[in-house]
Motif scaffolding. Structure first.
Motif, short mmCIF file in Angstrom:
data_model
loop_
_atom_site.label_atom_id
_atom_site.label_comp_id
_atom_site.label_asym_id
_atom_site.label_seq_id
_atom_site.Cartn_x
_atom_site.Cartn_y
_atom_site.Cartn_z
N GLU A 1 -6.63 -0.40 -4.53
CA GLU A 1 -6.64 0.46 -3.19
C GLU A 1 -7.18 1.68 -3.28
N THR B 1 -7.50 -1.76 0.98
CA THR B 1 -7.18 -2.46 -0.13
C THR B 1 -7.82 -3.80 -0.53
N GLY C 1 1.00 -1.23 -0.01
CA GLY C 1 -0.02 -0.12 0.03
C GLY C 1 0.84 1.12 -0.22
#
Length: 474
Positions: free
Chosen positions: A445, A374, A278
């Protein structure tokens, strides 16, 4: 055609394609590359708890003995424990494990004394491979020396590093299933002060994937945590190099979130992660964030480059939660030596310790890092040539804009591993072909879970329509 293939972490395939001659041939090719380099004369062999692993490890031992190596059997133990033992002995190692994949599949992970093999080593093994090498296997275990203390040394690594009461006050559920670390994990948590309840032990193999969670595992975790009895639930995948942790409400923590919290707790200076991690990492205050292709060999290569560039302390981790310690770290006067291979134990212990240090619950600890949300899934049974053709077309600006027209315009594109596209409003969508299965994977995401799931559903449907187009060719 054999299903055996090197992927992001070792050789994997169907048990029927690996048992017997093929496992002997791949192990022999590895040992030939070791010998050709004037390398180690000893091999340490370990295994997970799936049904086929004991027999395959015996075949690997026969191949090692035939190659003139001294064979040490470490028995069932976590992959990082095997790597630690190989480093201690200056030996190479073979771990028989399919990690998180189902019981009808298995694999081999290869180690040199310095750690995991590289992609260059993989190429050398393939070059040395003689699949016609089908010896008459005896079916008897080769002459070996047993090494029952390897698991204890791995346990003591963490008992010595963390203060004995650091997890005091926590009540933890340990989902044991068929993890090779199921007893070790419970023992370590108790040794560090936690109260532990073991649940879900299984004598048949359970394929726990720490990144793409099975619905039945998610439901079991939610049901367990709904009682309000536990502060967290912890477990690992089959060979215990990937962790899984759920907070007090039963919400599973992402692997890259565990890695971020662990690196921050240990005071790591530079982190190396694959492109699937991420984007919160760039906001987390590390001196440097390096991104690589997916797979521990690439993360390890990045950590080595960071050390050459002068980084004070280095760690790597992946979206599956596996944590690689690239340099020694200190805590309360104790030193934890580097272990540059995926490990589940360190992120579990460090994340729980971080929550105790801040006197907060896991959910509150996670909220401090603005990790976003996510989602990920895969389209199965997609031949590599179709995935490759689709990804090649995504690299064309005009096609990409047309493909994305209903969800937004691309702001930036990373083609390091597949195609990762940054959209507006903090959203990303990433397509890549699996390294060890005929699958096309999609990762998204966004700022909310709803938006991440919506983008994922769109991505899977849109990609499926493209790869099923019979006109799509490399």
């Amino acid at each position: 055609m054999s299903s055996l293939k090197f992927g992001t972490s070792g050789l994997r395939g169907l048990v029927t394609d690996l048992e017997g001659g093929p496992s002997y041939a791949y192990a022999s090719a590895f040992f030939r590359t070791i010998r050709a380099d004037g390398g180690e004369g000893t091999v340490v062999i370990g295994r997970d708890l799936r049904a086929s692993s004991l027999g395959i490890s015996a075949t690997v031992a026969e191949a090692a003995a035939a190659a003139g190596l001294t064979v040490i059997d470490a028995g069932p133990l976590p992959t990082p424990a095997l790597a630690l033992e190989a480093m201690r002995q200056g030996a190479c190692a073979v771990m028989v494990t399919g990690s998180h994949i189902p019981d009808d599949r298995n694999g081999l992970k290869f180690y040199r004394a310095a750690g995991e093999i590289t992609k260059t080593d993989e190429a050398a093994i393939i070059a040395a491979l003689v699949l016609e090498e089908q010896p008459e296997l005896s079916g008897q275990t080769a002459s070996t020396m047993l090494e029952p203390e390897a698991l204890a040394r791995y346990r003591d690594r963490y008992r010595a590093f963390f203060p004995a009461d650091i997890l005091s006050g926590l009540h933890l559920a340990v989902y044991q299933q068929s993890s090779v670390a199921r007893d070790l994990l419970s023992e370590l948590l108790v040794a560090l002060g936690a109260r532990v309840s073991t649940i879900g032990r299984s004598e048949t193999f359970v394929p726990i994937d720490t990144e793409a969670h099975r619905p039945e595992d998610t439901a079991f975790i939610h049901e367990t945590m709904a009682s309000g009895t536990f502060d967290a639930l912890v477990t690992t995948d089959g060979d215990a190099d990937r962790p899984l942790m759920a907070d007090e409400a039963g919400r599973i923590l992402r692997g890259d979130v565990l890695g971020l919290l662990t690196a921050r707790y240990l005071g790591i200076d530079t982190v190396v992660v694959p492109v699937t991690a991420g984007s919160a990492l760039e906001r987390a205050g590390f001196r440097q964030v390096m991104r690589t292709k997916v797979g521990s060999p690439f993360v390890i290569a990045g950590m080595e480059q960071a050390r050459r560039d002068g980084a004070d302390s280095v760690a790597g981790f992946e979206a599956n939660g596996g944590f690689l310690l690239g340099s020694d770290v200190s805590l309360a006067g104790q030193v934890l030596p580097a272990l540059p291979t995926r490990d589940a134990m360190l992120p579990i212990l460090a994340t729980l310790a971080a929550a105790r240090a801040h006197d907060v619950r896991l959910s509150a600890l996670v909220s401090t890092i603005d990790a976003g949300e996510t989602a990920s899934d895969r389209i199965p049974d997609i031949p590599a040539e179709r995935s490759g053709a689709f990804l090649a077309r995504l690299s064309e600006a005009a096609y990409l804009s047309t493909f994305l027209r209903t969800v937004g315009a691309p702001q930036a594109v990373d083609q390091q591993d597949g195609v990762r596209i940054e959209l507006d409003q903090g959203r990303t969508i990433h397509f890549r072909a699996s390294g060890n299965a005929p699958e096309l994977r999609c990762y998204t995401e966004a700022r909310s879970a709803v938006d991440a799931e919506d983008l994922l559903r769109w991505g899977l449907a849109a990609a499926a329509a493209e790869v099923q187009d019979t006109g799509l060719r490399p």
